[in-house]
Design an enzyme around this catalytic site. Structure first.
Site, PDB file in Angstrom:
ATOM      1  N   ILE A  21      46.284  48.326  32.755  1.00  0.00           N
ATOM      2  CA  ILE A  21      46.318  47.058  32.007  1.00  0.00           C
ATOM      3  C   ILE A  21      45.198  46.136  32.495  1.00  0.00           C
ATOM      4  O   ILE A  21      44.514  45.485  31.708  1.00  0.00           O
ATOM      5  CB  ILE A  21      47.692  46.373  32.175  1.00  0.00           C
ATOM      6  CG1 ILE A  21      48.795  47.234  31.541  1.00  0.00           C
ATOM      7  CG2 ILE A  21      47.685  44.977  31.559  1.00  0.00           C
ATOM      8  CD1 ILE A  21      50.216  46.753  31.842  1.00  0.00           C
ATOM      9  N   ASP A  68      43.197  44.073  49.483  1.00  0.00           N
ATOM     10  CA  ASP A  68      44.627  44.350  49.377  1.00  0.00           C
ATOM     11  C   ASP A  68      45.330  42.994  49.294  1.00  0.00           C
ATOM     12  O   ASP A  68      45.266  42.201  50.237  1.00  0.00           O
ATOM     13  CB  ASP A  68      45.078  45.135  50.622  1.00  0.00           C
ATOM     14  CG  ASP A  68      46.534  45.550  50.534  1.00  0.00           C
ATOM     15  OD1 ASP A  68      47.326  44.829  49.898  1.00  0.00           O
ATOM     16  OD2 ASP A  68      46.877  46.591  51.119  1.00  0.00           O
ATOM     17  N   ASN A  98      47.405  40.527  38.334  1.00  0.00           N
ATOM     18  CA  ASN A  98      47.925  41.688  37.593  1.00  0.00           C
ATOM     19  C   ASN A  98      48.390  42.820  38.506  1.00  0.00           C
ATOM     20  O   ASN A  98      49.286  43.582  38.142  1.00  0.00           O
ATOM     21  CB  ASN A  98      46.800  42.178  36.658  1.00  0.00           C
ATOM     22  CG  ASN A  98      46.987  43.606  36.202  1.00  0.00           C
ATOM     23  OD1 ASN A  98      47.787  43.897  35.318  1.00  0.00           O
ATOM     24  ND2 ASN A  98      46.255  44.540  36.832  1.00  0.00           N
ATOM     25  N   SER A 150      56.776  41.426  33.842  1.00  0.00           N
ATOM     26  CA  SER A 150      57.279  42.557  33.045  1.00  0.00           C
ATOM     27  C   SER A 150      58.499  42.096  32.271  1.00  0.00           C
ATOM     28  O   SER A 150      59.202  41.173  32.711  1.00  0.00           O
ATOM     29  CB  SER A 150      57.677  43.700  33.978  1.00  0.00           C
ATOM     30  OG  SER A 150      58.391  44.691  33.274  1.00  0.00           O
ATOM     31  N   TYR A 170      61.666  47.363  41.570  1.00  0.00           N
ATOM     32  CA  TYR A 170      60.711  46.857  40.573  1.00  0.00           C
ATOM     33  C   TYR A 170      61.311  45.718  39.750  1.00  0.00           C
ATOM     34  O   TYR A 170      60.717  44.643  39.630  1.00  0.00           O
ATOM     35  CB  TYR A 170      60.276  48.002  39.662  1.00  0.00           C
ATOM     36  CG  TYR A 170      59.213  47.613  38.668  1.00  0.00           C
ATOM     37  CD1 TYR A 170      57.887  47.467  39.060  1.00  0.00           C
ATOM     38  CD2 TYR A 170      59.529  47.371  37.327  1.00  0.00           C
ATOM     39  CE1 TYR A 170      56.907  47.110  38.152  1.00  0.00           C
ATOM     40  CE2 TYR A 170      58.555  47.018  36.415  1.00  0.00           C
ATOM     41  CZ  TYR A 170      57.247  46.884  36.831  1.00  0.00           C
ATOM     42  OH  TYR A 170      56.272  46.520  35.928  1.00  0.00           O
ATOM     43  N   LYS A 174      60.128  41.752  39.681  1.00  0.00           N
ATOM     44  CA  LYS A 174      59.563  41.077  38.502  1.00  0.00           C
ATOM     45  C   LYS A 174      60.371  39.823  38.152  1.00  0.00           C
ATOM     46  O   LYS A 174      59.808  38.830  37.699  1.00  0.00           O
ATOM     47  CB  LYS A 174      59.473  42.062  37.331  1.00  0.00           C
ATOM     48  CG  LYS A 174      58.423  43.165  37.548  1.00  0.00           C
ATOM     49  CD  LYS A 174      57.025  42.592  37.785  1.00  0.00           C
ATOM     50  CE  LYS A 174      55.945  43.653  37.846  1.00  0.00           C
ATOM     51  NZ  LYS A 174      54.602  43.088  38.064  1.00  0.00           N
ATOM     52  N   VAL A 203      53.985  50.211  28.709  1.00  0.00           N
ATOM     53  CA  VAL A 203      52.550  50.323  28.445  1.00  0.00           C
ATOM     54  C   VAL A 203      52.056  51.668  28.964  1.00  0.00           C
ATOM     55  O   VAL A 203      52.453  52.105  30.060  1.00  0.00           O
ATOM     56  CB  VAL A 203      51.755  49.189  29.145  1.00  0.00           C
ATOM     57  CG1 VAL A 203      50.293  49.226  28.722  1.00  0.00           C
ATOM     58  CG2 VAL A 203      52.361  47.830  28.841  1.00  0.00           C
ATOM     59  N   THR A 205      50.083  53.678  30.922  1.00  0.00           N
ATOM     60  CA  THR A 205      49.181  53.657  32.088  1.00  0.00           C
ATOM     61  C   THR A 205      49.689  54.679  33.105  1.00  0.00           C
ATOM     62  O   THR A 205      50.736  55.291  32.901  1.00  0.00           O
ATOM     63  CB  THR A 205      49.179  52.267  32.791  1.00  0.00           C
ATOM     64  OG1 THR A 205      50.452  52.071  33.406  1.00  0.00           O
ATOM     65  CG2 THR A 205      48.876  51.131  31.847  1.00  0.00           C
ATOM     66  N   GLN A 207      51.051  53.977  35.859  1.00  0.00           N
ATOM     67  CA  GLN A 207      52.327  53.509  36.411  1.00  0.00           C
ATOM     68  C   GLN A 207      53.512  54.015  35.580  1.00  0.00           C
ATOM     69  O   GLN A 207      54.527  54.417  36.125  1.00  0.00           O
ATOM     70  CB  GLN A 207      52.346  51.975  36.463  1.00  0.00           C
ATOM     71  CG  GLN A 207      53.544  51.425  37.205  1.00  0.00           C
ATOM     72  CD  GLN A 207      53.554  49.895  37.226  1.00  0.00           C
ATOM     73  OE1 GLN A 207      54.238  49.251  36.456  1.00  0.00           O
ATOM     74  NE2 GLN A 207      52.774  49.320  38.123  1.00  0.00           N
TER      75      GLN A 207
HETATM   76  P1  NDP Z   1      48.401  50.842  37.414  1.00  0.00           P
HETATM   77  O1  NDP Z   1      49.259  51.586  38.381  1.00  0.00           O
HETATM   78  O2  NDP Z   1      47.739  51.589  36.316  1.00  0.00           O
HETATM   79  O3  NDP Z   1      47.278  50.020  38.219  1.00  0.00           O
HETATM   80  C1  NDP Z   1      47.668  49.220  39.293  1.00  0.00           C
HETATM   81  C2  NDP Z   1      46.488  48.359  39.700  1.00  0.00           C
HETATM   82  O4  NDP Z   1      46.934  47.455  40.714  1.00  0.00           O
HETATM   83  C3  NDP Z   1      45.349  49.163  40.299  1.00  0.00           C
HETATM   84  O5  NDP Z   1      44.140  48.563  39.908  1.00  0.00           O
HETATM   85  C4  NDP Z   1      45.552  49.003  41.803  1.00  0.00           C
HETATM   86  O6  NDP Z   1      44.335  49.102  42.573  1.00  0.00           O
HETATM   87  C5  NDP Z   1      46.078  47.583  41.854  1.00  0.00           C
HETATM   88  N1  NDP Z   1      46.872  47.326  43.066  1.00  0.00           N
HETATM   89  C6  NDP Z   1      48.083  47.835  43.407  1.00  0.00           C
HETATM   90  N2  NDP Z   1      48.470  47.381  44.607  1.00  0.00           N
HETATM   91  C7  NDP Z   1      47.484  46.549  45.037  1.00  0.00           C
HETATM   92  C8  NDP Z   1      47.276  45.771  46.202  1.00  0.00           C
HETATM   93  N3  NDP Z   1      48.173  45.754  47.215  1.00  0.00           N
HETATM   94  N4  NDP Z   1      46.143  45.042  46.309  1.00  0.00           N
HETATM   95  C9  NDP Z   1      45.229  45.040  45.313  1.00  0.00           C
HETATM   96  N5  NDP Z   1      45.356  45.757  44.181  1.00  0.00           N
HETATM   97  C10 NDP Z   1      46.463  46.510  44.049  1.00  0.00           C
HETATM   98  O7  NDP Z   1      49.336  49.677  36.852  1.00  0.00           O
HETATM   99  P2  NDP Z   1      49.497  49.099  35.370  1.00  0.00           P
HETATM  100  O8  NDP Z   1      48.177  48.833  34.784  1.00  0.00           O
HETATM  101  O9  NDP Z   1      50.487  49.927  34.662  1.00  0.00           O
HETATM  102  O10 NDP Z   1      50.241  47.709  35.699  1.00  0.00           O
HETATM  103  C11 NDP Z   1      49.549  46.504  35.883  1.00  0.00           C
HETATM  104  C12 NDP Z   1      50.575  45.385  35.991  1.00  0.00           C
HETATM  105  O11 NDP Z   1      51.378  45.374  34.811  1.00  0.00           O
HETATM  106  C13 NDP Z   1      51.547  45.574  37.166  1.00  0.00           C
HETATM  107  O12 NDP Z   1      51.891  44.329  37.717  1.00  0.00           O
HETATM  108  C14 NDP Z   1      52.754  46.196  36.486  1.00  0.00           C
HETATM  109  O13 NDP Z   1      53.941  46.013  37.194  1.00  0.00           O
HETATM  110  C15 NDP Z   1      52.747  45.462  35.157  1.00  0.00           C
HETATM  111  N6  NDP Z   1      53.481  46.155  34.101  1.00  0.00           N
HETATM  112  C16 NDP Z   1      53.188  47.455  33.750  1.00  0.00           C
HETATM  113  C17 NDP Z   1      53.916  48.090  32.758  1.00  0.00           C
HETATM  114  C18 NDP Z   1      53.632  49.489  32.325  1.00  0.00           C
HETATM  115  O14 NDP Z   1      54.434  50.046  31.529  1.00  0.00           O
HETATM  116  N7  NDP Z   1      52.568  50.134  32.757  1.00  0.00           N
HETATM  117  C19 NDP Z   1      55.016  47.398  32.077  1.00  0.00           C
HETATM  118  C20 NDP Z   1      55.228  46.053  32.508  1.00  0.00           C
HETATM  119  C21 NDP Z   1      54.485  45.469  33.486  1.00  0.00           C
HETATM  120  P3  NDP Z   1      43.762  50.569  43.019  1.00  0.00           P
HETATM  121  O15 NDP Z   1      43.206  51.197  41.749  1.00  0.00           O
HETATM  122  O16 NDP Z   1      42.710  50.261  44.026  1.00  0.00           O
HETATM  123  O17 NDP Z   1      44.931  51.325  43.571  1.00  0.00           O
END
Ligand code: NDP
Length: 263
Positions: A21, A68, A98, A150, A170, A174, A203, A205, A207
């Protein structure tokens, strides 16, 4: 006022802006003319993602900073790097908190380390606080923070009818981060800083890719629009909340969930 979003000469931070996202949000800000600093945790490809965007949008600035978000000291240093990267005159206009993590695990099994409020709650607080401190210090009164929470802030996800998904960390994180954002909105309104929340549904992704096909099918069948969202479908409300068009919005939570919360 004509309804266009023009982020020319405006600077933004997107945490986790290198994939999923976050990358869709980074790209949408870029398409609106803005500059973006991506804060990432450990993906070695993040600098290349930023370089690719610089090639695609050569008049704009993109750079990745390893940070981080659970490390408060590092968040402070990263903000210095970001401000320098945009140039002292450039400033910072908006931040999207995000970055987040998820784990599916039975509540009887999940351990304290896996209960990662440090990333999903404290990390958002550190990022938002660093931005607010910078804006208060520089007397900038139009800062906008968007927290990606979320629909799980409101509901308990299922894997089948009346079968919990086992998302205890989770979902509770949220709910906490949505409450956190509303508290910050109230405290920082006198400084002109707005804090809003965008809460996605399912979404497509990495995750959400952990779910078994039957679970995914159940999710899709549960959503009134009958499908997962593409990451880029989460971007329009985020851009709106970052822009001056939402100047009277703070503390709001916008659900981009295909209608899931109707139920
Ligand atoms: P992804 O797992 O695809 O990506 C996660 C991102 O967060 C990566 O860029 C990762 O960096 C970064 N990240 C995680 N932990 C840390 C940290 N400690 N410090 C810095 N960066 C960090 O996640 P999504 O794109 O699916 O989700 C993005 C947001 O949307 C999240 O908050 C998630 O909870 C929320 N969300 C997602 C949904 C879904 O269905 N996918 C639904 C609802 C909400 P790196 O690449 O370096 O690991």
């Amino acid at each position: 006022m004509v309804f266009t979003i023009d982020f020319k000469n405006k600077n933004f931070i997107v945490t986790g802006g290198n994939r999923g996202i976050g990358l869709a949000l980074t790209r949408s800000i870029a398409q609106a003319g803005g500059n973006v600093s991506i804060l990432y945790r450990s993906s070695s490809s993040a600098p290349q993602v930023a370089q690719g965007l610089e090639k695609e949008f050569p008049r704009q600035r993109f750079f990745a900073v390893q940070c981080d978000v659970t490390d408060q000291k590092r968040v402070g240093e990263a903000f210095e790097e970001v401000v320098q990267g945009f140039g002292k005159e450039g400033g910072l206009h908006g931040v999207v908190a995000n970055a987040g993590v998820a784990i599916v695990k039975d509540a009887l099994e999940v351990g304290g380390e896996e209960f990662d409020y440090r990333t999903n709650v404290l990390g958002v607080f550190y990022i938002a606080q660093a931005a607010a401190k910078y804006w208060v210090k520089t007397k900038f009164t139009e800062g906008s923070i968007v927290v990606i929470s979320s629909m799980s802030s409101q509901i308990y996800n299922q894997s089948a009818l009346n079968e919990p998904l086992r998302h205890v960390f989770y979902n509770s994180s949220k709910a906490a981060v949505s409450s956190l954002a509303k508290n910050l909105a109230a405290e920082w309104a006198p400084h002109g800083i707005r804090v809003n929340i965008v809460s996605p549904g399912y979404v497509e992704t990495e995750q959400s890719g952990v779910h078994a096909p039957a679970v995914r099918k159940f999710h899709e069948d549960s959503v009134p629009l009958r499908r997962y969202s593409q990451p880029k479908e989460q971007a329009p409300p985020v851009l709106l909340l970052l822009s001056e068009h939402s100047s009277y919005m703070t503390g709001s939570e916008v659900f981009v969930d295909g209608g899931m919360l109707i139920w």
